[in-house]
Design an enzyme around this catalytic site. Structure first.
Site, PDB file in Angstrom:
ATOM      1  CB  CYS A  45      -0.918  -0.036   1.225  1.00 30.91           C
ATOM      2  SG  CYS A  45      -1.593   1.551   1.714  1.00 30.91           S
TER       3      CYS A  45
ATOM      4  CB  CYS B 138       0.794   1.442   4.239  1.00 36.25           C
ATOM      5  SG  CYS B 138      -0.948   0.927   4.182  1.00 36.25           S
TER       6      CYS B 138
ATOM      7  CB  CYS C 219     -12.307   4.759 -12.313  1.00 34.35           C
ATOM      8  SG  CYS C 219     -12.223   5.807 -10.846  1.00 34.35           S
TER       9      CYS C 219
ATOM     10  CB  CYS D  40      -9.304   6.839 -11.265  1.00 36.82           C
ATOM     11  SG  CYS D  40      -9.804   5.510 -10.160  1.00 36.82           S
TER      12      CYS D  40
END
Length: 508
Positions: free
Chosen positions: A50, A53, A388, A385
């Site tokens: 991530c 993160c 998306c 995105c």
């Protein structure tokens, strides 16, 4: 040989120091005991892949080291290894941060993801809603945060104490609150009970409230006094401005000197509108792209605009005009009086709808999304995105299923390019999916499940007025758990959309 051995031991010790961490990594078999053994724990549920993160990691480490001396523990849990533990605690995105006061008292972390903000937030969490303050502890209490709020009341004045306590309970995540019943201390601080003093490390240093002690009035005073007259808008302050409930006036400029110069020029306006409109400067070099979100040109600075945060309306000041005290005063006064029309960015309304998903633009938003006779599921997306794009074929399939069903006139599956159209919703990241149920348009429900056709159908059926459920035509491959990399808060972005695309950041 002994010398080599000593060198090896020294290298091992140095490596241990270099890798030492004040963040405790927990697993399923250690989590419960650790939380039970510590009064206050901030836990981060993360995934190694991530990006958000990874960005948080050094800030989290720094905060853990600072908070160590206050016995406030920071922990982390790798959800790729501790799947069951993360599911047990309802983790749906990374990173997820939660505050634990034992296993039965758990709440979300609501602060920013910077070391200073984490430290400040957790110190406030460690304090009671209202701390007793004495002549011996006042000076130390003033240093607890950038803003601290102290009430001076008579010991017998229960009504004032209760009103102040009510505000403290409501705003305890934002500021440390203290109370003193020492009349001599109040006098030394230049007030007479009952009074509230906001101590701050900016502007005039402190603000005093001596009006009628009612919770609503105290809260309004506290939030106004705690906001800098002309602050700095950036990643660490943006969400505070957005949640303040007041319109925000932006002063864009490319240099610190220019921002200071314009701030001094506009200071009389900010003082006159204090508590009505918040003012802040923003670094146009770092966050100039955010000007586009306010319908300003992103290559012409300095610039000025007002955002009505509650309605997400934009009021850009004409960039062809010079920013003068007189011109901005007139603009702000007219805005406050309701004489300025909001700027609405919108694509043209499609002449006809092509494809199964209904395309919404700003100019058609109210007619389609707020149609009170229909359940409307709408996706807010960005063309760049990646998530998306992955969702698109599933979303098309979902729309086709409803279009062929008995609910075709009752359920609308829609999408809007939120980068090209102004929408009234506060969008934190892409894609964001919301359901606007028929008959309850003021109570939209945000979707947070797995992005599968089956789960989206269940969401519409469970939350829509018509309980509309349809069947998939073909079985979909099993999906991973709902947890995905969370989009960051909608803060002024330092990156262009192209840069965000390259960095795989799906964020505003």
């Amino acid at each position: 040989m002994q010398k080599v051995h000593r060198i090896a031991l020294g290298l091992l010790a140095a490596a241990a120091i270099a890798t030492a961490s004040d963040v405790v990594q927990l697993k399923k078999d250690t989590f419960d005991d650790f939380v039970k053994a510590n009064d206050l724990v901030l836990a981060e549920f993360f995934a190694p892949w991530c990006g958000h993160c990874k960005a948080l990691a050094p800030e989290y480490e720094e905060a853990a080291t600072t908070l160590k001396e206050k016995n406030i523990k920071l922990a982390k849990i790798d959800c790729t290894e501790e799947t069951e533990l993360c599911q047990q605690h309802g983790v749906e995105g990374y990173p997820t941060l939660k505050v634990f006061r034992g296993l039965d008292n758990v709440g979300p972390y609501k602060g920013q993801r910077k070391a200073g903000a984490i430290t400040s937030y957790m110190i406030k969490q460690s304090l009671p809603a209202v701390s007793d303050v004495t002549k011996d502890t006042l000076e130390e209490f003033k240093k607890a945060d950038k803003v601290v709020i102290v009430a001076y009341v008579d010991a017998a004045d229960k009504a004032s104490s209760e009103a102040f306590s009510a505000v403290a309970e409501k705003l305890r995540d934002d500021y440390p609150f203290g109370v003193s019943t020492d009349a001599a201390l109040a006098e030394a601080e230049g007030v007479k009970a009952p009074a509230v003093v906001v101590y701050k490390d900016f502007d005039e240093g402190k603000s005093v409230f001596t009006e009628k002690f009612e919770a609503e009035a105290i809260q309004k005073f506290a939030k106004t006094a705690a906001t800098p007259l002309i602050g700095e808008i950036g990643p660490e302050t943006y969400s505070d401005y957005m949640s303040a409930g007041l319109p925000l006036a932006y002063i864009f400029a490319e240099t610190a000197e220019e921002r200071k110069e314009i701030s001094e020029k506009l200071k009389p306006i900010a003082e006159a509108q204090r508590g009505v409109v918040n003012f802040g400067t923003i670094d146009a070099k770092a966050y100039g792209a955010h000007a586009g979100n306010l319908n300003l040109k992103t290559d012409k600075f300095p610039a000025f605009a007002i955002q009505e945060t509650a309605k997400n309306q934009k009021f850009p000041f004409d960039q062809e005009k010079e920013i003068t005290l007189e011109a901005i005063k007139t603009f702000v006064d007219d805005f406050v009086a309701g004489k300025v029309e909001p700027s609405i960015k919108s694509e043209p309304i499609p002449e006809k709808q092509e494809g199964p998903v209904t395309v919404v633009v700003a100019k058609s938003y109210n007619d389609i999304v707020l149609d009170d006779t229909k359940d409307v599921l709408i996706e807010f997306y960005a063309p760049w995105c990646g998530h998306c794009k992955s969702l698109a074929p599933k979303y098309d399939e979902l729309a086709s299923l409803y279009a062929k069903s008995e609910f075709k006139d009752k359920v609308v599956i829609a999408k809007v390019d939120a980068t090209a159209n102004d929408v009234p919703d506060e969008i934190q990241g892409f894609p964001t999916i919301k359901l606007y149920p028929a008959g309850a348009k003021n109570e939209p429900v945000t979707y947070s499940g797995s992005r599968t056709v089956d789960d989206l159908i269940k969401f519409v059926a469970e939350n829509g007025k018509y309980k509309a459920s349809v069947s998939e035509e073909a079985e979909e491959p099993s999906a991973a758990p709902a947890a995905s990399e969370e989009a960051s808060s909608a803060e002024p972005a330092a990156e262009t959309k192209e840069a965000a695309k390259e960095a795989d950041h799906d964020e505003l």
